[in-house]
Scaffold this active site. Structure first.
Site, PDB file in Angstrom:
ATOM      1  N   ALA A   1      45.235 -10.098   9.332  1.00  0.00           N
ATOM      2  CA  ALA A   1      45.554 -11.362   8.648  1.00  0.00           C
ATOM      3  C   ALA A   1      44.493 -12.392   9.028  1.00  0.00           C
ATOM      4  CB  ALA A   1      46.952 -11.839   8.994  1.00  0.00           C
TER       5      ALA A   1
ATOM      6  N   GLY B   1      39.041 -18.764  11.956  1.00  0.00           N
ATOM      7  CA  GLY B   1      38.941 -18.702  13.414  1.00  0.00           C
ATOM      8  C   GLY B   1      38.478 -17.336  13.873  1.00  0.00           C
ATOM      9  N   HIS B   2      39.070 -16.278  13.301  1.00  0.00           N
ATOM     10  CA  HIS B   2      38.621 -14.917  13.623  1.00  0.00           C
ATOM     11  C   HIS B   2      37.160 -14.718  13.232  1.00  0.00           C
ATOM     12  CE1 HIS B   2      43.058 -13.901  13.017  1.00  0.00           C
ATOM     13  NE2 HIS B   2      42.825 -13.499  14.250  1.00  0.00           N
TER      14      HIS B   2
ATOM     15  N   MET C   1      44.340 -22.872  13.488  1.00  0.00           N
ATOM     16  CA  MET C   1      44.369 -21.721  12.586  1.00  0.00           C
ATOM     17  C   MET C   1      45.079 -20.550  13.251  1.00  0.00           C
ATOM     18  SD  MET C   1      40.705 -21.740  10.644  1.00  0.00           S
ATOM     19  CE  MET C   1      40.295 -23.098   9.546  1.00  0.00           C
ATOM     20  N   SER C   2      45.976 -19.948  12.483  1.00  0.00           N
ATOM     21  CA  SER C   2      46.773 -18.828  12.978  1.00  0.00           C
ATOM     22  C   SER C   2      47.142 -17.946  11.806  1.00  0.00           C
ATOM     23  CB  SER C   2      48.052 -19.349  13.654  1.00  0.00           C
ATOM     24  OG  SER C   2      48.964 -18.294  13.895  1.00  0.00           O
TER      25      SER C   2
END
Length: 282
Positions: free
Chosen positions: A32, A36-37, A186-187
């Protein structure tokens, strides 16, 4: 882009990289993916010859089976996002059986108390699950450098402790929190928020920023009481905890010291969706 699901295949590829003395960067994720990732991946690409990204929703770090079932999964979109950054990435997307070899249980770890506070207090067994999967991933990928976001700051400190106590030869690199324009950290869980909930959740970071200002002149106890009171009037938000802690021990502080470094940590429910955040205080 190469995609692997089998650990034996990765061993062959990593052996070849090691033989050529190439540096390996690694970004573990639960999928997902968001910006950020991707920032972690870009940092890894800039500083390593080869970069692996794992996409694996780890069941043993969920103490709530409903949360595990509802955790967002979209491998096809994840692949598309990663490919937009670099076609040279190596992706590890294993099954649960491949990771746990038919025995989906956590090892038990001693992280010198880091695991018993905050997330560990409210999510029993969570960090045993984190330690189990991260240790296993490190054994498979054998990276030189691994990248983790500071949004999960407690997890970052625990992984550093894991590497130290188990003598794992990998450099752990913490990377700054990426935020939406509203300030919301962000998550992957943000994708489950309604527009109304997401707008309300921006209050979390707004409160953390004000708490940081107050920490300059007020005691930790006064700041904690102030934050708690702010959430009493938030219809869509339920505060689970707010803690000011020493960054090394993660223990809640009673008195400030000029020689210590502190962070504020928070967990908030927005409906049934649980969000965490933190901020450096000094």
């Amino acid at each position: 882009m190469q995609v692997f699901s089998d650990t034996a295949q990765i061993k062959e590829v990593v052996d070849a990289f090691k033989a050529q003395q190439l540096t390996i960067g690694f970004v573990p994720t639960m999928g997902a993916l968001h910006k950020g990732h991707l920032a972690l991946v870009e940092k890894a690409l800039a500083n390593n010859d080869k970069v692996f990204v794992s996409v694996f929703v780890n069941p043993t770090q969920f103490n709530n089976t409903d949360d595990l079932d509802k955790y967002p999964r979209d491998l096809e979109n994840d692949m598309h996002l990663l490919e937009s950054i670099s076609k040279e990435l190596l992706i590890f997307a294993p099954s649960v059986d491949a990771m746990y070899q038919g025995n989906t249980v956590s090892q038990q770890f001693d992280f010198d108390g880091l695991e018993h506070v905050m997330e560990g207090k409210f999510r029993k067994g969570h960090f045993d699950g984190v330690g189990t999967v991260v240790k296993r991933l490190f054994e498979i990928v054998r990276p030189d450098n691994a990248y983790f976001g500071e949004k999960d700051f407690q997890q970052l400190q625990i992984i550093k402790k894991l590497v130290d106590k188990h003598h794992i030869p990998v450099n752990i690199i913490g990377c700054e929190i990426h935020r939406e324009s509203s300030g919301l950290a962000m998550s992957s869980r943000n994708s489950r928020l309604t527009d109304k909930q997401k707008k309300a959740a921006a209050f979390i970071y707004k409160t953390l920023k004000t708490a940081k200002q107050y920490f300059g002149t007020k005691s930790a106890n006064e700041v904690t009481k102030w934050v708690t009171k702010q959430f009493e009037n938030q219809e869509l938000l339920e505060l689970e905890y707010f803690i000011i802690a020493d960054v090394e021990t993660l223990k809640q502080i009673k008195r400030k010291s000029k020689t210590k470094t502190y962070r504020a940590f928070i967990a908030v429910y927005v409906g049934e969706i649980r969000l965490i955040d933190n901020i450096a205080l000094n």
